[in-house]
Each structure stands twice: as structure tokens, then as C-alpha cells.
Scaffold this motif. Structure first.
Motif, PDB file in Angstrom:
ATOM      1  N   VAL A  35       0.845  -1.200   0.000  1.00 15.37           N
ATOM      2  CA  VAL A  35       0.000   0.000   0.000  1.00 15.37           C
ATOM      3  C   VAL A  35       0.881   1.251   0.000  1.00 15.37           C
ATOM      4  O   VAL A  35       1.488   1.583   1.001  1.00 15.37           O
ATOM      5  N   SER A  76      -1.578  -0.375  -4.743  1.00 11.93           N
ATOM      6  CA  SER A  76      -2.398  -1.066  -3.727  1.00 11.93           C
ATOM      7  C   SER A  76      -2.566  -2.473  -4.265  1.00 11.93           C
ATOM      8  O   SER A  76      -3.266  -2.677  -5.260  1.00 11.93           O
ATOM      9  N   THR A 134      -5.286  -2.374  -7.387  1.00 11.96           N
ATOM     10  CA  THR A 134      -6.253  -1.314  -7.604  1.00 11.96           C
ATOM     11  C   THR A 134      -6.553  -1.165  -9.087  1.00 11.96           C
ATOM     12  O   THR A 134      -5.681  -1.357  -9.940  1.00 11.96           O
ATOM     13  N   ILE A 186      -4.201   3.648  -2.737  1.00 12.65           N
ATOM     14  CA  ILE A 186      -4.746   4.154  -1.474  1.00 12.65           C
ATOM     15  C   ILE A 186      -3.999   5.414  -1.004  1.00 12.65           C
ATOM     16  O   ILE A 186      -4.613   6.367  -0.508  1.00 12.65           O
ATOM     17  N   ILE A 216      -8.875  -2.272   2.569  1.00 14.56           N
ATOM     18  CA  ILE A 216      -7.671  -3.106   2.435  1.00 14.56           C
ATOM     19  C   ILE A 216      -7.755  -4.308   3.388  1.00 14.56           C
ATOM     20  O   ILE A 216      -7.493  -5.453   3.000  1.00 14.56           O
TER      21      ILE A 216
END
Ligand code: KG4
Ligand code: ZN
Length: 353
Positions: free
Chosen positions: A145, A150, A167, A172, A269
């Protein structure tokens, strides 16, 4: 085995010496962050110029702090991607030149993978660092992250991993940075949102969690939801400019938005990490990348995972540094990987896992 790690993918110019992939002998980080704050984000040209100015003194400091001369160094590891092109070039060209002058093997390192290897550092001679008690064991679930990534990755062994999900839009860290802008907080947004959230009510606002693939993430909808929420709170339409929101929101509204956003972003997450933990039963779980410095992430993970499965790296080793690059460099060497050609090693700004 002592490896010098060099990191310059964004605004940090960093160098460190790591012994045997586990002992941190030095860790020097110079950041040009102060120069970028007034622009609300990293300006690539300014970052590249600062790397040029400080990279040699930073490397020399790292050698001095480790009580090493070039004779003691067995290899050089340098971040070659992903990152800002100009910034990566300075690190890679410096490392190539040093490898040629001092006749050392050179390893090009994937920055994102490097973040994971901050978890393999378990001892240090440096003060003020809280090191992990032991190295993670395989199979290992990595929660990556950062400002650019992510991802959930499952490692069967060193260099043997598969991505479970990632992602589909913003990372994030990017969402933290954008929400910070809406709230009028300084860049980088993660630490400033986290600080403000301490005074806020995490349940005041109900923000959405994106519905995407089983182990994938999406943060752009959450960021837009925060923007709409702030506009609604001050009684304006969705045309109201985001740059003017912070002066109209009350201190309590800002703190509650920060706390509600942080809770849901981290929960997004942690929900999926828990799901992956249950499905793949890894022997260990690690967190990696700038957002791994989030206390809220550690709090939520500790609440859902068994204590024995997770250990956290020091906060200072989560954001960009040379130690993680040197650590991964040691493992490249240990596994007899072929070094890069110091005359041709290139940069890969869009390198993925
Ligand atoms: O790994 P990193 O230093 O750079 C990249 O490789 O992207 O990560 C930087 C990101 C930024 O988006 C920053 O806002 C976020 O990490 N960050 C945090 C915290 N500290 C840094 N996010 C949430 N909570 C924090 N405490
Ligand atoms: Zn990073």
C-alpha cells in the motif's frame, strides 16, 4: 555480504548499507519534500534536481555511518523502476558509474518489491528503530500500500509470487493525498489526514466501499464521495470548487471527514487481506509501502489476524528508503541472480510487480 542500496524513485534521495539481507548498518534519507509542499505534490523536475545535488553526499554518509569503505561493499543495488523518469535516472546513472569505478556487481531493483523487503530487516546498530523480531516465513501474504500501488501478493518464496489483486484506478496513498487537499492539509496527505483523524468521529459519515473483483481495489469512487460529502456539508452544489472547500468546513467537520475516510479506506484493504488470509493460510503477513506507516492499518489488521501471523516494520522503514533496496539486493545476490550490465542498465518508470 554487504550491499549498498540506492533509492531515488520519487522525492527521497536515500542510501543504506545492509549486511546479509537482515542487518541494517546505515540508513540515510534526504527528502526534497519541503520544496514540493507549496505545489501540493511532487514536481518531477525539482525532485530530479535535488537528487543530483545530494546523491553523492547521501551515499558517502551511508558508507561512513556503516563504517565501510568501498572495499567492504560486495554489491550495489539501485531502484530502476517504478517511479519518476528523471528521478530514477539520477539514481541509476550514479549507481552504474560507481559500479564501474569500484568494480562491483550491480542489481536493478523493483521499487515495489523493495518495499516488501523492509520486512526482512531484523537487526541494526542504529538508534531509534524498532526492528522486527524475525524475518517473515513463506508462504507470505504481502499487503502493498503506497502512493502508487495497492496490491495483495502471495509469495511462495523469494522472487516467486503472484498478484492476487490490485487497484483498478487510484492507489490508497493517492486517495489520502487527494482527501488531504480537499481538507486543506499539507502534502503528503497520509500523515496529515491520520493526525487530523485522531480528533474525529470515525462513524460520523458513511462512505462507500467499491465493489470490484475479489482481491481488487478501487479508490477513485471513495475520493469522489469525500468531495461530494464536503460540498453537501457546506450546503453547496457539486459544482463548488474543491480548492475552496477547506475554508468553509468547520474544524469538527474536517476531523470527522478525515476519521471516517481513513477508517473506510483502511477497512477496504483489511477486509480483503483477511479474506486472502483465510483462503491461502499464509505462514506470515507483511505490510509494505508508505501507507504501511498508518497506525490505523496496524490497529485494524491486529484486530482481525492472529498475532503470530503478523509483525510490523519500523515506521521509518515504510516510506521510501535505501535500506529496503539494499535488503532486496542481498537476496538477489544470495540467489545467484545475474547482475545487470553497468554500461546499459536502464530505467523502467512503469515497472509493475
Ligand atoms: O511508499 P511511499 O513513500 O512512496 C511511493 O512509493 O508511493 O508512499 C507514499 C504514500 C503517500 O501517498 C503518503 O500519503 C502515504 O504513503 N502515507 C500514509 C502515511 N504515511 C505516508 N498514508 C496513510 N497513513 C500514513 N501514516
Ligand atoms: Zn515507495
Amino acid at each position: 555480504m554487504k550491499v549498498l542500496g540506492i533509492e531515488s524513485s520519487c522525492d527521497e534521495t536515500a542510501a543504506a548499507v545492509v549486511e546479509d539481507g537482515q542487518r541494517l548498518l546505515s540508513n540515510v534519507v534526504a527528502s526534497s519534500m519541503d520544496l514540493h509542499v507549496k505545489y501540493g505534490g511532487v514536481v518531477p523536475e525539482i525532485a530530479a534536481r535535488s537528487h543530483i545535488e545530494v546523491i553523492l553526499p547521501v551515499i558517502q554518509d551511508a558508507l561512513d555511518q556503516a563504517n565501510c569503505t568501498w572495499d567492504d561493499i560486495d554489491a550495489i543495488a539501485v531502484t530502476c523502476g517504478a517511479g519518476l523518469g528523471g528521478s530514477l535516472l539520477i539514481g541509476v546513472l550514479t549507481a552504474r558509474t560507481l559500479a564501474i569505478i569500484h568494480n562491483k556487481p550491480l542489481y536493478g531493483i523493483n521499487h515495489v518489491l523493495g518495499h516488501v523487503y523492509a520486512n526482512f530487516l531484523t537487526s541494526t546498530s542504529l538508534p531509534g528503530l524498532q526492528m522486527r523480531a524475525g524475518q517473515p516465513t513463506f508462504p507470505m501474504l504481502a499487503i502493498i500500500v503506497s502512493g502508487g500501488h495497492s496490491q495483495l501478493a502471495l509469495f511462495e518464496d523469494h522472487f516467486q509470487y503472484r498478484l492476487l489483486g490490485q487497484t483498478q484506478d487510484d492507489a490508497i496513498g493517492e486517495a489520502f493525498d487527494k482527501v488531504a487537499k480537499i481538507l486543506g492539509l499539507p502534502y503528503p496527505g497520509g500523515p496529515s489526514v491520520a493526525k487530523l483523524a485522531e480528533a474525529g468521529d470515525t462513524n460520523r459519515y458513511q462512505l462507500p466501499k467499491a465493489k470490484v473483483g475479489k482481491y481488487d481495489f478501487s479508490f477513485s469512487g471513495l475520493k469522489t464521495a469525500v468531495l461530494r460529502l464536503a460540498q453537501t456539508e457546506i450546503g453547496e452544489s457539486y459544482d463548488f470548487p474543491s480548492t475552496k472547500l477547506s475554508e468553509r468546513l468547520s474544524a469538527a467537520q474536517k476531523a470527522d471527514i478525515a476519521a471516517s475516510f481513513q477508517r473506510i479506506a483502511i477497512e477496504t484493504i483489511v477486509d480483503k487481506a483477511k479474506l486472502a488470509f483465510e483462503e491461502f493460510c499464509p505462514a506470515s503477513v507483511v505490510i509494505a509501502g508508505g501507507v504501511a506507516a498508518s497506525s490505523e492499518l496496524r490497529r485494524q489488521l491486529s484486530a482481525v489476524l492472529p498475532d503470530s501471523s503478523i509483525e510490523y516494520p519500523d515506521f521509518k522503514l515504510c516510506t521510501d528508503n535505501g535500506a529496503m533496496i539494499a535488503s532486496l539486493g542481498c537476496f538477489h545476490m544470495k540467489s545467484n541472480q545475474l547482475p545487470a550490465d553497468p554500461y546499459t542498465l536502464g530505467i523502467a518508470p512503469n515497472l509493475s510487480m
